[in-house]
Design an enzyme around this catalytic site. Structure first.
Site, PDB file in Angstrom:
ATOM      1  N   ARG A  61       5.829   2.285  -2.902  1.00 50.52           N
ATOM      2  CA  ARG A  61       4.334   4.002  -2.545  1.00 50.52           C
ATOM      3  C   ARG A  61       5.414   4.787  -1.901  1.00 50.52           C
ATOM      4  NH1 ARG A  61       4.701   3.106   2.578  1.00 50.52           N
ATOM      5  NH2 ARG A  61       6.023   1.282   2.446  1.00 50.52           N
ATOM      6  N   LYS A 201      -2.768   0.260   1.102  1.00 46.98           N
ATOM      7  CA  LYS A 201      -2.693   1.290   1.906  1.00 46.98           C
ATOM      8  C   LYS A 201      -3.345   1.788   2.578  1.00 46.98           C
ATOM      9  CE  LYS A 201       0.879  -1.932   2.906  1.00 46.98           C
ATOM     10  NZ  LYS A 201       0.850  -2.763   4.348  1.00 46.98           N
ATOM     11  N   HIS A 220      -0.037  -3.796  11.174  1.00 45.53           N
ATOM     12  CA  HIS A 220       0.670  -4.283  10.323  1.00 45.53           C
ATOM     13  C   HIS A 220       0.909  -6.042  10.682  1.00 45.53           C
ATOM     14  CE1 HIS A 220       3.931  -3.341   6.890  1.00 45.53           C
ATOM     15  NE2 HIS A 220       2.750  -3.861   5.549  1.00 45.53           N
ATOM     16  N   SER A 238       8.562  -4.962   4.978  1.00 48.92           N
ATOM     17  CA  SER A 238       8.850  -6.440   3.410  1.00 48.92           C
ATOM     18  C   SER A 238      10.461  -6.422   3.652  1.00 48.92           C
ATOM     19  CB  SER A 238       8.987  -4.375   2.718  1.00 48.92           C
ATOM     20  OG  SER A 238       9.030  -5.470   1.616  1.00 48.92           O
ATOM     21  N   LYS A 242       7.235 -12.504   6.787  1.00 50.83           N
ATOM     22  CA  LYS A 242       6.457 -12.410   7.074  1.00 50.83           C
ATOM     23  C   LYS A 242       5.312 -13.134   5.831  1.00 50.83           C
ATOM     24  CE  LYS A 242       3.991  -8.040   6.761  1.00 50.83           C
ATOM     25  NZ  LYS A 242       4.553  -7.189   5.545  1.00 50.83           N
ATOM     26  N   THR A 243       5.305 -12.653   5.192  1.00 45.04           N
ATOM     27  CA  THR A 243       4.266 -13.310   3.838  1.00 45.04           C
ATOM     28  C   THR A 243       4.819 -15.181   4.024  1.00 45.04           C
ATOM     29  OG1 THR A 243       3.851 -11.403   2.491  1.00 45.04           O
ATOM     30  CG2 THR A 243       3.741 -14.263   1.369  1.00 45.04           C
ATOM     31  N   ASP A 257      -0.502  -9.657   5.560  1.00 47.06           N
ATOM     32  CA  ASP A 257      -0.627  -7.892   5.749  1.00 47.06           C
ATOM     33  C   ASP A 257      -1.046  -7.621   6.456  1.00 47.06           C
ATOM     34  OD1 ASP A 257       1.801  -6.537   5.190  1.00 47.06           O
ATOM     35  OD2 ASP A 257       0.184  -5.401   4.193  1.00 47.06           O
ATOM     36  N   ARG A 323       5.292  -7.865  -7.735  1.00 46.55           N
ATOM     37  CA  ARG A 323       5.152  -8.195  -6.639  1.00 46.55           C
ATOM     38  C   ARG A 323       3.939  -9.198  -7.314  1.00 46.55           C
ATOM     39  NH1 ARG A 323       4.724  -6.887  -0.830  1.00 46.55           N
ATOM     40  NH2 ARG A 323       6.254  -5.362  -0.292  1.00 46.55           N
TER      41      ARG A 323
END
Length: 537
Positions: A61, A201, A220, A238, A242-243, A257, A323
């Protein structure tokens, strides 16, 4: 203007102001978008069936190029310390130039929902210049039934034109790259970036603005739910897990997410997952690996063998931020509704590359708000250009680039919800132990999973705890299946004096970072700050 696909017959591209488009492809499905992407030279099909694209110079980003219209709606409600302003006149000029730039082009349009709860979702129409971007956002947002498209009228419109270059002098922006948001008109313009994550996003940022006014906490975080209906939230930046940690074969994945928390419980903002896939393997992350290596998945910047087309997930020559985007139904145990009840546990994830934080700690509500506002993790060499060694990263609410409102507004809402629903809060270090990055080792994923499981099944509540002398939170002294020394980080270091110095330095970093929030929080939250409680040896 030629059109293909399904759309609301009364609400087409002309309603937004587009003129003289070559063609608009409406709500096309995966096979058709594959064909357009391949025909246009946008992407390649790799072994397993995924569509693999490169994003050029933008492999992540561009938060510094995001601008928000300052008007009567946003002037006093936006967090302007963390957001850049643009005038309504400058936005209108950008809007007109986007329309002009699109003349003669083919566009792809998707009508989608942001939010699984019908009460709070936002109807989103996304126009993209690239077919693979259309596939990407289709896989990541919530796809309406085909029968719903005939009556679809968008609340939010996003226009994504990677070939458009902004003019800083003309448009009053920072560079040729632009993400411009008008919350009043509910329009987002994205130009000069092929990184598809900007689209995703932008929807998140929009919900972060509108939902708090409706009493909904936007977050988030990833989320899952156990067989007994116990919901867990996983906050983290990131690379913190999390994932990975939310993809538990024994629990149902709600989402990986972005979520909302309302009086009705937790609901996913999305209909897909956006997983980092550097070093992805079938052994370590079987669910994510299987979802990535199949038709319909979209890969970004993944290197593959030009002859066999086999992806090399260990190769970071294009970027470390490779990704994979895929719909939630690619995960066998994912929720089909995207909704669940009230949370029972909150896990705040940090990848502490200084190697001094324990693998898990129990937080009081005040400590939870403190660490939520701090949003700490650490960056290491190789993850960003020019970065050498270890640097702390404090991203408030674990998502500073996506916060349109002041952080304390989200922090206070989280604290109220924790109290209202009696939620247990835990801080988990998925980073380093036995020394800082370059000396120590990564926290064993098996130990992290064991500790998270113990927190979620309630057994950790019955453990004995000690008070950490540096951070003040409660740390279990022993947990079945976890090496005892891991729970007391100083015991994993050979040089105890170096551990003490490093821990004290990190405490100072926390204290310095939090000064900007002190005026907006209560005394008990200020008192939750880390403070060294032992004398130097």
């Amino acid at each position: 203007m030629q059109e293909t696909g399904l759309r609301n017959g009364a609400y087409g591209a002309d309603k937004f102001g587009f003129k003289d488009l070559k063609v608009v492809h409406w709500n096309q499905l995966e096979p058709v978008l594959y064909e357009h992407a391949i025909h246009g030279g946008e992407a390649s099909i790799v072994a397993g069936g995924a569509l693999c694209a490169e994003t050029g110079v933008h492999t992540g980003r561009s938060p510094k190029d995001k601008h928000t219209v300052c008007d009567a709606l946003t002037e006093k409600t936006m967090w302007w310390e963390g957001n850049r302003k643009i005038t309504p006149e400058q936005f209108q000029l950008l809007h007109d130039d986007f329309i002009a730039h699109a003349r003669g082009k083919q566009l792809f349009a998707q009508d989608l929902y942001g939010g699984a709860d019908p009460k709070y979702r936002i109807k989103t129409r996304v126009y993209t210049e690239l077919a693979w971007h259309s596939l990407f956002i289709r896989q990541l947002l919530i796809r309406p039934a085909r029968s719903e498209l005939a009556k679809f009228i968008p609340d939010l419109t996003i226009v994504d034109l990677p070939s458009f270059k902004a003019d800083p002098a003309r448009h009053g922006v920072r560079s040729e790259t632009i993400i411009a948001i008008d919350f009043t008109r509910k329009i987002i313009l994205i130009g000069n970036s092929s990184y598809a994550g900007e689209i995703k996003k932008s929807v998140f940022t929009t919900l972060n603005f509108y939902l708090p006014a409706q009493g909904v906490m936007p977050m988030h975080c990833s989320a899952n739910v156990g067989p007994a209906g116990d919901v867990a939230l996983f906050f983290g930046l990131s690379g913190t897990g999390k994932t990975t940690l939310s993809a538990d074969p024994n629990r149902t994945l709600i989402g990986d997410d972005e979520h909302g928390w309302s009086e009705n419980g937790v609901f996913n903002f999305e209909g897909g997952c956006y997983a980092k896939c550097i070093k992805l393997s079938a052994e370590a992350e079987p669910e994510i690996y299987a979802a990535t290596n199949r038709f319909g998945a979209v890969l970004e910047n993944v290197v593959f063998d030009p002859e066999t087309r086999v992806p090399d997930y260990d190769n970071d020559s294009k970027t470390e931020n490779t990704r994979s985007a895929y719909p939630l139904d690619f995960i066998p145990n994912a929720s089909r509704t995207g909704r669940a009840g009230q949370p029972k546990n909150i896990i705040m994830l940090t990848a502490d590359a200084f190697g001094v934080m324990p693998p898990i700690a129990k937080l009081t509500p005040a400590q939870a708000m403190y660490h939520f506002l701090s949003g700490y993790t650490a960056k290491v060499a190789g993850t960003e250009k020019g970065l050498v060694g270890v640097e702390p990263e404090f991203s408030t609410c674990f998502g500073a680039p996506f916060l349109p409102r002041p952080p304390s507004e989200y922090g206070n809402m989280l604290r109220e919800f924790i109290a209202s629903y009696d939620v247990d809060c835990w801080l988990v270090n998925s980073g380093w132990t036995a020394g800082k990055y370059g000396v120590g080792r990564r926290m064993p994923i098996k130990a992290t999973r064991t500790l998270v499981t113990a927190a979620l099944d309630g057994s950790l509540r019955n453990a004995q705890f000690r008070t950490d002398p540096y951070f003040g939170f409660s740390v279990p002294t022993s947990v079945p299946g976890v090496e005892p020394h891991l729970l007391q980080p100083v015991k994993t270091w050979r040089d105890k004096a170096e551990f003490d110095k490093t821990a004290r330095d990190l405490v100072g970093m926390f204290q310095k970072n939090f000064t900007k929030f002190e005026k907006d929080v209560d005394a008990d939250v200020r008192a939750a700050a880390p403070e060294v409680r032992i004398a130097a040896e």
